[in-house]
Design an enzyme around this catalytic site. Structure first.
Site, PDB file in Angstrom:
ATOM      1  N   ILE B  85      -1.068   2.915  10.418  1.00 48.79           N
ATOM      2  CA  ILE B  85      -2.702   3.074   9.998  1.00 48.79           C
ATOM      3  C   ILE B  85      -3.625   2.860  10.854  1.00 48.79           C
ATOM      4  O   ILE B  85      -3.606   1.825  11.626  1.00 48.79           O
ATOM      5  CB  ILE B  85      -2.639   2.051   8.603  1.00 48.79           C
ATOM      6  CG1 ILE B  85      -1.495   2.170   7.884  1.00 48.79           C
ATOM      7  CG2 ILE B  85      -4.004   2.291   8.235  1.00 48.79           C
ATOM      8  CD1 ILE B  85      -1.330   1.029   7.064  1.00 48.79           C
ATOM      9  N   CYS B  86      -4.694   3.816  10.859  1.00 49.75           N
ATOM     10  CA  CYS B  86      -5.661   3.507  11.728  1.00 49.75           C
ATOM     11  C   CYS B  86      -6.914   3.041  10.786  1.00 49.75           C
ATOM     12  O   CYS B  86      -7.479   3.477  10.231  1.00 49.75           O
ATOM     13  CB  CYS B  86      -6.261   4.668  12.290  1.00 49.75           C
ATOM     14  SG  CYS B  86      -7.663   4.656  13.505  1.00 49.75           S
ATOM     15  N   LEU B  87      -6.908   1.578  11.031  1.00 47.77           N
ATOM     16  CA  LEU B  87      -8.084   0.901  10.115  1.00 47.77           C
ATOM     17  C   LEU B  87      -8.614  -0.275  11.029  1.00 47.77           C
ATOM     18  O   LEU B  87      -7.773  -1.111  11.597  1.00 47.77           O
ATOM     19  CB  LEU B  87      -7.442   0.287   8.862  1.00 47.77           C
ATOM     20  CG  LEU B  87      -8.094  -0.545   7.951  1.00 47.77           C
ATOM     21  CD1 LEU B  87      -9.229   0.595   7.317  1.00 47.77           C
ATOM     22  CD2 LEU B  87      -7.237  -1.130   6.725  1.00 47.77           C
TER      23      LEU B  87
END
Lengths: 152, 148
Positions: B85-87
């Protein structure tokens, strides 16, 4: 110490592998970038200099089962190689024949295995082993089945 | 293996009172490793889907963020094929004041607000930019196929 689960351990190994290891003499990555379970990996070892393995790239397949890294992965050379820890029939590596890997530890990684195999090639007893014709390969194998039936 | 009080407290609260559409429970054999489900937000292409994730609290938690990934396949520009996840709060915007709960709520919000300008899955992000309608339809198909 917190025990890092298999999945996050393999994700961090993958990231490390993608960045390239040290001098580039070993590399590894996922066979199929879609494989959420991260079972099957490719590895390569660049033959060490001043040895009969020099200037060759050895391909390997590595299978990380559900119990990795509590248990070692299954490791198989695809490229033929004359090394005592490698079964000449099928390319499977007997990790117990490499002193530094014989007692598997949870913090050993895929990189550890490749680096130690390369070190084994360069060892005084093995570095002059005559090598098979370049390009020769072991027959393909179903590592998943082999891993399941493996006695540990 | 004894757990820091902070983790025990967070776990207790998650089990007793989890945010709407979210469940999180530690595994029996590793109390830092959680099975998570997140319901797709309403009026998003993920609506009606239930997504499985796993979360791990590293030794350095809460000084370092938890590690989280999707186990259900999801068609989203900020989630890659391995469920990563890109967060920002899972990376440089992490603060020890955040919790498991806030992380999971942020992931749920991310499902409702895809950001193709900060992509992790480049092909999906490109699809989103080229033809948002078609990309959303694809995300709906994946939700129906994988997240039920």
């Amino acid at each position: 110490m917190a025990k890092v689960p298999r999945s996050f351990r393999l994700l961090s190994e993958l990231e490390h592998g993608e960045k390239g290891i040290g001098d580039g003499s070993c590399s590894y990555g996922l066979k199929d970038g879609d494989d959420l379970a991260m079972y099957e990996w490719n590895g390569t070892i660049l033959g060490p200099p001043h040895s009969s393995y020099e200037n060759r790239i050895f391909s390997l397949s590595i299978y990380c089962g559900d119990k990795y890294p509590d248990l070692p992965p299954l490791v198989k050379f695809e490229s033929k190689v004359n090394l005592p820890c490698v079964d000449q029939q099928n390319g499977l590596v007997d990790l117990s024949r490499i002193p530094s890997l014989a007692n598997w530890k949870r913090d050993f990684t895929l990189e550890t295995i490749l680096v130690e195999l390369r070190r084994d090639m360069a060892s005084p007893v093995n570095r002059k082993n005559p090598q098979p014709l370049e390009g020769a390969e072991y027959p393909p194998a179903d590592l998943q089945t082999l891993a399941k039936n493996r006695k540990v | 293996m004894s757990l820091p009080k902070r983790i025990l407290k967070e776990t207790e609260r998650l089990l007793a009172d989890s945010p709407p559409g979210i469940t999180a429970a530690p595994k029996d054999d590793n109390l830092r490793h959680f099975d998570v489900t997140v319901a797709g937000p309403d009026s998003s292409p993920y609506q009606g889907g239930v997504f499985k994730l796993e979360l791990f609290l590293p030794e350095e938690y809460p000084m370092n963020p938890p590690k989280v990934r999707f186990l259900t396949k999801v068609y989203h520009p900020n989630i890659d094929k391995l469920g990563r996840i890109c967060l920002d709060i899972l990376k440089d915007k992490w603060s020890p004041a955040l919790q498991i709960r806030t992380v999971l709520l942020s992931i749920q919000a991310l499902l409702g607000a895809p950001n193709p300008d900060d992509p992790l899955a480049n092909d999906v992000a490109q699809h989103w930019k080229d033809d948002e309608k078609d990309a959303i339809a694809e995300a709906k198909r994946w939700t129906q196929q994988y997240a039920q």
